[in-house]
Structure formats: C-alpha cells, structure tokens
Write an enzyme that holds these catalytic residues in place. Structure first.
Site, PDB file in Angstrom:
ATOM      1  N   TYR A 123       0.787  -1.230   0.000  1.00  0.00           N
ATOM      2  CA  TYR A 123       0.000   0.000   0.000  1.00  0.00           C
ATOM      3  C   TYR A 123       0.822   1.283   0.000  1.00  0.00           C
ATOM      4  O   TYR A 123       0.267   2.358  -0.169  1.00  0.00           O
ATOM      5  CB  TYR A 123      -0.983  -0.017   1.174  1.00  0.00           C
ATOM      6  N   PHE A 409     -10.011  -4.384  11.276  1.00  0.00           N
ATOM      7  CA  PHE A 409     -11.263  -4.257  10.526  1.00  0.00           C
ATOM      8  C   PHE A 409     -11.081  -4.754   9.095  1.00  0.00           C
ATOM      9  O   PHE A 409     -11.858  -4.553   8.243  1.00  0.00           O
ATOM     10  CB  PHE A 409     -11.759  -2.809  10.534  1.00  0.00           C
TER      11      PHE A 409
END
Length: 409
Positions: A123, A409
């Site tokens: 990322y 999450f």
C-alpha cells in the site's frame, strides 16, 4: 483483459465474501463470524471487479470516526476486504480499485483513509504510511510480577460472560477513545466484533470469559481472555490468552493485570495488541520476562491533505511550507503552508519557498504523532530545505502518547 468495476449489490455479497476468503486462503470463516461481517459491510461503499461473469477483485470501506492528536474525532474511511484472485494478479485490478476508492473518498466527507495491511509493502505505492505500531507479548508470570499500587485491594473483581458484560465494557471503552490518537469510536454493531469466539478460532483454548473491575459499585475496567490447557513434565503450564484489557485509572489497570498473572495453573500470559507505550512496561518487575515484540498496525493515507492537517492540533507552534509529492492523488501535490499549535491549525496552498520536502506517505506516517519526521529524515525520506524546519515540524507533529489501533477491521 476487459473487467468491470461496480458497486457491490447486496445479492452478490456471498460471492464477494467467498472470493475474499479464497484469495486469503485457509478454512472458511465460522458462520457466526461470516454473519457479523455481512451485517457490518457497507455495500454502497464496496467494490467488486467482474470478469467473465464472476468476481475477481474485492474492496470495501467502513465509515469510522478516529481520534486525532488533540482529542477530536475525524471521519475516516476504513479500507477493508481488499483482494485479487490469483488468476488476475499483476493485471492492474488492485490499482483500479484503489483509484476508484480514493476518488470516491475524495468526493465525500472523509479527508483520510486508513487500513491494516496483510503485507505492508502493497500500500505504500498508493500513499499509505505506517502510522501506528502494536505491541505483542508473552509474559512469564513465574518470573515477573505486577508492582503493588495503593488502593488495588479495593478493586472488586467479578467474572461474567462476555455478552452479559458487553454494555459495561463498551462504556469503559467509549471513555478511553479520546485519550489516544488512532482509537476508533464504536459504530453500531462493532461492539459484537470483540465478542467473536467461534470454536474454530480458539486453538484449543477455553471459551472467552470476562472479568469486570469495580470500585464503589462502578465498573472501572475489564479484561477478556481464554485459557489454553498445557502440561509440562513439572505439571500444569496453562497459557492465559488475553484478548483485550481496558481501565479508567492506573490502580484498576494494575489490579486487572495482577489478577491475570495469578490465575491458577497458568504460567504465561499471551497478548497480541497493546500500545507501544502501554503502562505494562512499567507495571511489571522484569520487562524482559514479558518477551515483547512489535509490528505495524494502522496505515494512514491523507486524501485531502489540507483538510486533514487542519483537523488535528500540534504539540508545539509550527509554521512551515511543505513541498508534497503525491502522484496517485495529484490534487495533493505541491506546496502547502501549515501553521498551527495546540489550539488548532490552518493549511493552505502557497507559492512561498519550501521548508520541507516529502511525499504524502511520510505525512501519513507522522499524522497521528507516532513515527517522527526526524526519524524518517534520517532514512532519507524527508528533506530539510530550510535549516531548522525539520526540527520544528517534527516536534510539532509528535505527541506524548503513542497512537494505537485497538482492533482490526
């Protein structure tokens, strides 16, 4: 390759989740866990890449509110469920999803996107910087102990089921959120995530239990844990597997740790996620026996740079011109004057000469006050154009509390 990227329709959720599980490998989630994620998924914020009538790429976002330095809560996009099928790797599927997702976030009310990465190297090229670390430990409770604090014996401990204690625990958690950057205010339904305890995920441990800590009838803290049975030639050698622990004051926190270290037949406490400056570093008599390790946790991406930098406060006065590189979100690229202090900040475009040169990834890493600009400069990632600007900005961005993400999450 001709693919189509579309917003996920609710009737395609099962295929979406099946493809996600296949991309990550391993056994399928327990039905309880699958249903939780079904309920939490915001399909209107989820993307599916289709090819030849099937889903080959997935990505989603949760609508969170995250604590910033200074204590305010900022709406952020919690990037999640990102996967590409092994048949479609290195064909631009991930880049296309990241492009679409960040464009969508840019058009909305959230100036920041955050994620946890299965592989951190993925990322960085999209502008995400590592903003928080998590501390893990394996405490040898036979050779270290919790220091005694006045008042610990007044803390009443009570064992309850996690479900029965859910509201009391959530009330404690909610009071803790403003204290530390990176913490997430619980959105509806997220209190259920902490209670997930499918038998398939216990690795031979007992069902989860909860201990509440009360002072004068008020719940001041809690710990959720399980016990894994183990035996050595010398006898019982059980492991206490700590899921989470929170308290509203030092005495209650110490009392909970003292309880955990004294559970009968156990010799170790294993935990996976605490802040790197957690008080346990000072509570235990021998920190070496805690066998601590660290790893990256929350990755931060400034989507609307000016708004994001104005949303937080700064430890010391700062007035610097940032020359920012951002190839993936070019609306952030260029020079920005950041002026701020502990009361607030402004950040606007300028034509003034640059004081610091860096990419949006480095700003994301420093955004919550953990990773310092000075440390990144020592790695050659931040350039001090005006002598003294680095010291000024690094001091202003840093905080006296390390940021921390309490759950994934």
């Amino acid at each position: 390759m001709t693919t189509q990227t579309r917003v996920l329709e609710p009737e395609h959720w099962d295929e979406f989740y099946d493809r996600l599980e296949r991309a990550f490998g391993g056994p399928a989630d327990h039905a309880e866990e699958r249903e939780l994620w079904r309920g939490l998924t915001e399909t209107e914020r989820s993307l599916a890449v289709w090819d030849d009538g099937g889903i080959v790429g997935t990505a989603g976002a949760f609508s969170f509110r995250m604590t910033l330095p200074g204590g305010s809560l900022l709406p952020v996009a919690g990037v999640t469920m990102v996967s590409v099928q092994p048949t479609h790797r290195r064909r631009g599927v991930l880049t296309s999803m990241m492009r679409r997702q960040l464009d969508d976030v840019h058009e909305g009310p959230e100036p920041v996107a955050v994620l946890t990465a299965s592989e951190p190297a993925i990322y960085g090229r999209f502008g995400y910087g590592t903003a928080t670390l998590q501390m893990r430990g394996d405490i040898d409770t036979t050779r270290t102990f919790v220091r005694e604090l006045p008042g610990m014996d007044a803390v009443r401990l009570r064992l309850v089921t996690p479900e029965a204690a859910r509201e009391a625990c959530e009330a404690v958690y909610a009071r803790r959120v403003p204290d530390r950057p990176g913490m997430l205010a619980r959105q509806p339904g997220w209190d259920r995530q902490a209670l997930l305890d499918p038998p398939s995920g216990r690795d031979g441990a007992s069902p989860m239990t909860c201990v509440l800590a009360e002072v004068d009838g008020e719940v001041r803290g809690y710990a959720r844990y399980a016990v894994k049975l183990d035996w050595s030639p010398a006898g019982p050698d059980n492991i206490v597997k700590l899921s989470d622990i929170e308290a509203l004051d030092p005495v209650t926190y110490a009392a909970l740790w003292r309880y955990l270290t004294s559970i009968d037949l156990s010799s170790r406490i294993s935990f996976w996620n605490k802040p790197v400056d957690d008080p346990l570093l000072h509570l235990f008599s021998d920190v070496r026996r805690c066998r601590l390790s660290f790893r990256d946790s929350l990755h931060v991406r400034l989507v609307d740079l000016g708004e994001a930098l104005e949303a937080r406060t700064y430890t010391a006065p700062v007035d610097v011109v940032l020359e920012v590189e951002d190839a993936f979100c070019p609306w952030n690229a260029g020079r920005w004057r950041l002026s701020g202090d502990a009361k607030g900040a402004t950040c606007a475009r300028t034509t003034d000469p640059a004081d610091l040169a860096l990419s949006v990834k480095e700003l994301g890493a420093a955004y919550l006050g953990g990773s310092t600009l000075r440390a990144q400069a020592a790695a050659g990632l931040v350039r001090d154009v005006r002598p003294g600007a680095l010291a000024e900005a690094s001091t202003a961005f840093a905080g006296d509390v390390q940021p921390w993400l309490p759950h994934g999450f």
